[in-house]
Design a protein around this motif. Structure first.
Motif, PDB file in Angstrom:
ATOM      1  N   UNK A  55       0.842  -1.202   0.000  1.00 50.72           N
ATOM      2  CA  UNK A  55       0.000   0.000   0.000  1.00 50.72           C
ATOM      3  C   UNK A  55       0.877   1.252   0.000  1.00 50.72           C
ATOM      4  N   UNK A  56       1.962   1.228   0.779  1.00 49.42           N
ATOM      5  CA  UNK A  56       2.890   2.357   0.791  1.00 49.42           C
ATOM      6  C   UNK A  56       3.474   2.596  -0.599  1.00 49.42           C
ATOM      7  N   UNK A  57       3.918   1.528  -1.240  1.00 52.88           N
ATOM      8  CA  UNK A  57       4.527   1.664  -2.565  1.00 52.88           C
ATOM      9  C   UNK A  57       3.541   2.219  -3.584  1.00 52.88           C
ATOM     10  N   UNK A  58       2.309   1.734  -3.556  1.00 51.67           N
ATOM     11  CA  UNK A  58       1.298   2.219  -4.500  1.00 51.67           C
ATOM     12  C   UNK A  58       0.981   3.689  -4.225  1.00 51.67           C
ATOM     13  N   UNK A  59       0.787   4.038  -2.964  1.00 50.63           N
ATOM     14  CA  UNK A  59       0.473   5.432  -2.630  1.00 50.63           C
ATOM     15  C   UNK A  59       1.635   6.359  -2.976  1.00 50.63           C
ATOM     16  N   UNK A  60       2.861   5.902  -2.733  1.00 50.19           N
ATOM     17  CA  UNK A  60       4.040   6.707  -3.068  1.00 50.19           C
ATOM     18  C   UNK A  60       4.135   6.914  -4.572  1.00 50.19           C
ATOM     19  N   UNK A  61       3.893   5.846  -5.335  1.00 50.70           N
ATOM     20  CA  UNK A  61       3.937   5.959  -6.791  1.00 50.70           C
ATOM     21  C   UNK A  61       2.857   6.880  -7.330  1.00 50.70           C
ATOM     22  N   UNK A  62       1.645   6.754  -6.793  1.00 53.84           N
ATOM     23  CA  UNK A  62       0.566   7.640  -7.228  1.00 53.84           C
ATOM     24  C   UNK A  62       0.846   9.094  -6.864  1.00 53.84           C
ATOM     25  N   UNK A  63       1.464   9.279  -5.708  1.00 51.05           N
ATOM     26  CA  UNK A  63       1.801  10.641  -5.276  1.00 51.05           C
ATOM     27  C   UNK A  63       2.786  11.293  -6.243  1.00 51.05           C
ATOM     28  N   UNK A  64       3.697  10.512  -6.783  1.00 46.74           N
ATOM     29  CA  UNK A  64       4.678  11.058  -7.726  1.00 46.74           C
ATOM     30  C   UNK A  64       4.090  11.259  -9.118  1.00 46.74           C
ATOM     31  N   UNK A  65       3.054  10.464  -9.482  1.00 48.93           N
ATOM     32  CA  UNK A  65       2.493  10.548 -10.826  1.00 48.93           C
ATOM     33  C   UNK A  65       1.331  11.525 -10.942  1.00 48.93           C
ATOM     34  N   UNK A  66       0.613  11.781  -9.851  1.00 48.91           N
ATOM     35  CA  UNK A  66      -0.569  12.650  -9.895  1.00 48.91           C
ATOM     36  C   UNK A  66      -0.134  14.094 -10.086  1.00 48.91           C
ATOM     37  N   UNK A  67      -0.979  14.849 -10.768  1.00 46.97           N
ATOM     38  CA  UNK A  67      -0.684  16.264 -10.967  1.00 46.97           C
ATOM     39  C   UNK A  67      -0.597  16.969  -9.616  1.00 46.97           C
ATOM     40  N   UNK A  68       0.376  17.819  -9.474  1.00 45.29           N
ATOM     41  CA  UNK A  68       0.617  18.476  -8.195  1.00 45.29           C
ATOM     42  C   UNK A  68      -0.342  19.622  -7.906  1.00 45.29           C
ATOM     43  N   UNK A  69      -1.199  19.985  -8.855  1.00 42.36           N
ATOM     44  CA  UNK A  69      -2.144  21.066  -8.604  1.00 42.36           C
ATOM     45  C   UNK A  69      -3.441  20.567  -7.978  1.00 42.36           C
ATOM     46  N   UNK A  70      -3.607  19.265  -7.807  1.00 46.50           N
ATOM     47  CA  UNK A  70      -4.806  18.713  -7.192  1.00 46.50           C
ATOM     48  C   UNK A  70      -4.495  18.374  -5.736  1.00 46.50           C
ATOM     49  N   UNK A  71      -4.557  19.369  -4.887  1.00 42.88           N
ATOM     50  CA  UNK A  71      -4.095  19.284  -3.495  1.00 42.88           C
ATOM     51  C   UNK A  71      -4.844  18.274  -2.620  1.00 42.88           C
ATOM     52  N   UNK A  72      -6.163  18.118  -2.683  1.00 45.99           N
ATOM     53  CA  UNK A  72      -6.835  17.150  -1.796  1.00 45.99           C
ATOM     54  C   UNK A  72      -6.356  15.711  -2.013  1.00 45.99           C
ATOM     55  N   UNK A  73      -6.130  15.342  -3.262  1.00 47.29           N
ATOM     56  CA  UNK A  73      -5.646  13.989  -3.545  1.00 47.29           C
ATOM     57  C   UNK A  73      -4.212  13.802  -3.058  1.00 47.29           C
ATOM     58  N   UNK A  74      -3.384  14.797  -3.231  1.00 44.56           N
ATOM     59  CA  UNK A  74      -1.993  14.719  -2.765  1.00 44.56           C
ATOM     60  C   UNK A  74      -1.957  14.572  -1.247  1.00 44.56           C
TER      61      UNK A  74
END
Length: 107
Positions: A55-74
């Motif tokens: 779960x950590x690896x998936x969340x870390x990967x998504x955090x790096x791939x998601x657009x940084x302007x969408x703050x609630x998801x980050x």
């Protein structure tokens, strides 16, 4: 220098993601331990450790791939990475404590 450290961390997380999947596969095919509570508890703790780290690896990967302007998801992904990191640590810490507790009961 900072970029190379970040790439190294991302590489380690990617390799540990694959290792978690392999570890869970190996633990899922382990022999039946329905009569041995100690061994079954250890297998459950190992499965929990691998799952939380996955779960950590998936969340870390998504955090790096998601657009940084969408703050609630980050923010949600950062909370998820922190919680899964601490849950992994607690499961890993519980393994030797469980062995020690079972050893003390046997004496």
């Amino acid at each position: 220098m900072h970029a190379s450290n970040l790439l190294c961390h991302e590489f380690v997380v990617a390799v540990s993601f694959v290792a978690c999947i392999l570890g869970l596969g190996l633990l899922w095919n382990c022999p039946d331990t329905k009569h041995d509570d100690q061994q079954e508890t250890e297998i459950i703790l190992f499965r929990m450790s691998f799952t939380y780290w996955l779960v950590y690896c998936v969340a870390f990967g998504l955090e790096k791939m998601v657009f940084h302007n969408y703050e609630p998801l980050i923010m949600t992904l950062k909370i998820t990475t922190a919680l899964s990191y601490f849950l992994t640590f607690s499961c890993i810490l519980s393994l030797p404590l469980h062995k020690f507790a079972v050893h003390r009961v046997e004496e």
